[in-house]
Design a protein around this motif. Structure first.
Motif, mmCIF file in Angstrom:
data_model
loop_
_atom_site.group_PDB
_atom_site.id
_atom_site.type_symbol
_atom_site.label_atom_id
_atom_site.label_comp_id
_atom_site.label_asym_id
_atom_site.label_seq_id
_atom_site.Cartn_x
_atom_site.Cartn_y
_atom_site.Cartn_z
ATOM 1 N N GLN A 73 0.823 -1.208 0.000
ATOM 2 C CA GLN A 73 0.000 0.000 0.000
ATOM 3 C C GLN A 73 0.861 1.263 0.000
ATOM 4 O O GLN A 73 0.518 2.247 -0.650
ATOM 5 N N THR A 74 1.964 1.201 0.703
ATOM 6 C CA THR A 74 2.886 2.348 0.726
ATOM 7 C C THR A 74 3.435 2.596 -0.667
ATOM 8 O O THR A 74 3.512 3.745 -1.115
ATOM 9 N N ILE A 75 3.795 1.532 -1.359
ATOM 10 C CA ILE A 75 4.329 1.669 -2.719
ATOM 11 C C ILE A 75 3.275 2.256 -3.643
ATOM 12 O O ILE A 75 3.559 3.174 -4.427
ATOM 13 N N LYS A 76 2.046 1.760 -3.551
ATOM 14 C CA LYS A 76 0.972 2.278 -4.404
ATOM 15 C C LYS A 76 0.754 3.772 -4.159
ATOM 16 O O LYS A 76 0.620 4.560 -5.105
ATOM 17 N N LYS A 77 0.691 4.168 -2.881
ATOM 18 C CA LYS A 77 0.496 5.584 -2.554
ATOM 19 C C LYS A 77 1.672 6.426 -3.035
ATOM 20 O O LYS A 77 1.481 7.544 -3.522
ATOM 21 N N ALA A 78 2.874 5.898 -2.884
ATOM 22 C CA ALA A 78 4.063 6.635 -3.312
ATOM 23 C C ALA A 78 4.077 6.811 -4.829
ATOM 24 O O ALA A 78 4.468 7.869 -5.330
ATOM 25 N N LYS A 79 3.635 5.794 -5.569
ATOM 26 C CA LYS A 79 3.577 5.906 -7.028
ATOM 27 C C LYS A 79 2.586 6.979 -7.455
ATOM 28 O O LYS A 79 2.860 7.764 -8.366
ATOM 29 N N VAL A 80 1.431 7.034 -6.798
ATOM 30 C CA VAL A 80 0.432 8.061 -7.104
ATOM 31 C C VAL A 80 1.014 9.441 -6.817
ATOM 32 O O VAL A 80 0.919 10.358 -7.645
ATOM 33 N N TRP A 81 1.640 9.597 -5.631
ATOM 34 C CA TRP A 81 2.227 10.882 -5.262
ATOM 35 C C TRP A 81 3.290 11.292 -6.274
ATOM 36 O O TRP A 81 3.335 12.451 -6.715
ATOM 37 N N ALA A 82 4.166 10.356 -6.627
ATOM 38 C CA ALA A 82 5.242 10.655 -7.569
ATOM 39 C C ALA A 82 4.676 11.092 -8.925
ATOM 40 O O ALA A 82 5.146 12.071 -9.516
ATOM 41 N N LYS A 83 3.650 10.386 -9.392
ATOM 42 C CA LYS A 83 3.053 10.747 -10.682
ATOM 43 C C LYS A 83 2.444 12.145 -10.629
ATOM 44 O O LYS A 83 2.626 12.948 -11.540
ATOM 45 N N GLU A 84 1.731 12.445 -9.541
ATOM 46 C CA GLU A 84 1.114 13.773 -9.394
ATOM 47 C C GLU A 84 2.154 14.885 -9.326
ATOM 48 O O GLU A 84 1.864 16.031 -9.669
ATOM 49 N N HIS A 85 3.355 14.555 -8.857
ATOM 50 C CA HIS A 85 4.410 15.560 -8.711
ATOM 51 C C HIS A 85 5.502 15.428 -9.773
ATOM 52 O O HIS A 85 6.594 15.992 -9.631
ATOM 53 N N HIS A 86 5.177 14.664 -10.827
ATOM 54 C CA HIS A 86 6.099 14.500 -11.967
ATOM 55 C C HIS A 86 7.488 14.066 -11.502
ATOM 56 O O HIS A 86 8.501 14.662 -11.861
ATOM 57 N N ALA A 87 7.508 13.048 -10.665
ATOM 58 C CA ALA A 87 8.771 12.533 -10.130
ATOM 59 C C ALA A 87 8.785 11.008 -10.276
ATOM 60 O O ALA A 87 7.757 10.386 -10.550
ATOM 61 N N SER A 88 9.940 10.436 -10.091
ATOM 62 C CA SER A 88 10.058 8.978 -10.105
ATOM 63 C C SER A 88 10.275 8.483 -8.679
ATOM 64 O O SER A 88 10.777 9.222 -7.830
ATOM 65 N N LEU A 89 9.884 7.238 -8.428
ATOM 66 C CA LEU A 89 10.138 6.676 -7.104
ATOM 67 C C LEU A 89 11.633 6.622 -6.822
ATOM 68 O O LEU A 89 12.064 6.919 -5.708
#
Length: 81
Positions: free
Chosen positions: A13-29
């Protein structure tokens, strides 16, 4: 610098949330993890010293903030819904 692979084990779940956050902020994990690690090991000597009064005040309310935002805390203590 040469990039090197790193394998991490994290909660799904942490990974999924981090991927969403990264996409919204135009960043990579990878970039997020690298920046976080860099902040941990950066030389603190590069930062100006914290004034004693500021240091004494910092974090004094964290235990009581219940994870609420500033706006939510203001509403809570003013008795507004």
């Amino acid at each position: 610098m040469m990039a090197t692979k790193l394998t991490l084990s994290l909660n799904e779940q942490t990974i999924k949330k981090a991927k969403v956050w990264a996409k919204e902020h135009h960043a990579s994990l990878s970039g997020l993890v690298e920046n976080y690690f860099e902040s941990l090991v950066s030389n603190q000597a590069d930062l100006p010293p914290i004034a004693p009064k500021t240091k004494a005040l910092s974090g004094m309310f964290k235990a009581d903030d219940e994870g609420l935002s500033y706006k939510q805390l203001v509403q809570k203590y003013k008795g507004k819904p």
